[in-house]
Design a protein around this motif. Structure first.
Motif: not given
Length: 126
Positions: A84-89, A93-102
């Motif tokens: 279910d790849l989508s731009a929202a997914l 994911l980018r927001l999660h990785v960013s919040a984790l400092g990645g």
């Protein structure tokens, strides 16, 4: 909108705490938050492999990051399996990785404590 508070660790590193000490007086930040640990049993094999990859890629993660890391693992596993790849997914994911400092811009805000050398009180006599 007011600017968010500068974390105490960053203020100390940049010299802001020394320049304006009353602004940072009495401010406490958590220390010793514990190791990240192993992935939860309820994550599937792919998600657990992603957990270990994140733990390797982002060594500063601690126990209190587990909840956010769990959802990041689920999202990254879906991307890896092309479910279910989508731009929202991908954005989430980018927001999660960013919040984790990645992300490179967020990595500059991460402070990895240096391993303390074992102190030998007799070194001064050597």
């Amino acid at each position: 909108m007011p600017r968010p508070k500068t974390p105490l660790g960053k203020a100390i590193l940049t010299g802001a705490a020394k320049k304006d000490p009353q602004r940072y007086r009495g401010r406490n930040e958590p220390e010793g938050l514990g190791e990240l640990g192993v992935p939860p049993d309820y994550l599937n094999e792919t998600e657990q492999a992603v957990w270990r990859a994140f733990a390797d890629e982002l060594p500063w993660l601690v126990h209190s990051d587990r909840a956010l890391l769990e959802s990041a693992c689920i999202l990254r596993a879906r991307v890896q399996l092309k479910q279910d790849l989508s731009a929202a997914l991908l954005r989430e994911l980018r927001l999660h990785v960013s919040a984790l400092g990645g992300c490179p811009t967020n990595r500059s805000n991460i402070q990895v404590p240096e391993a303390e050398a074992e102190h030998n009180p007799f070194d001064r006599f050597a």
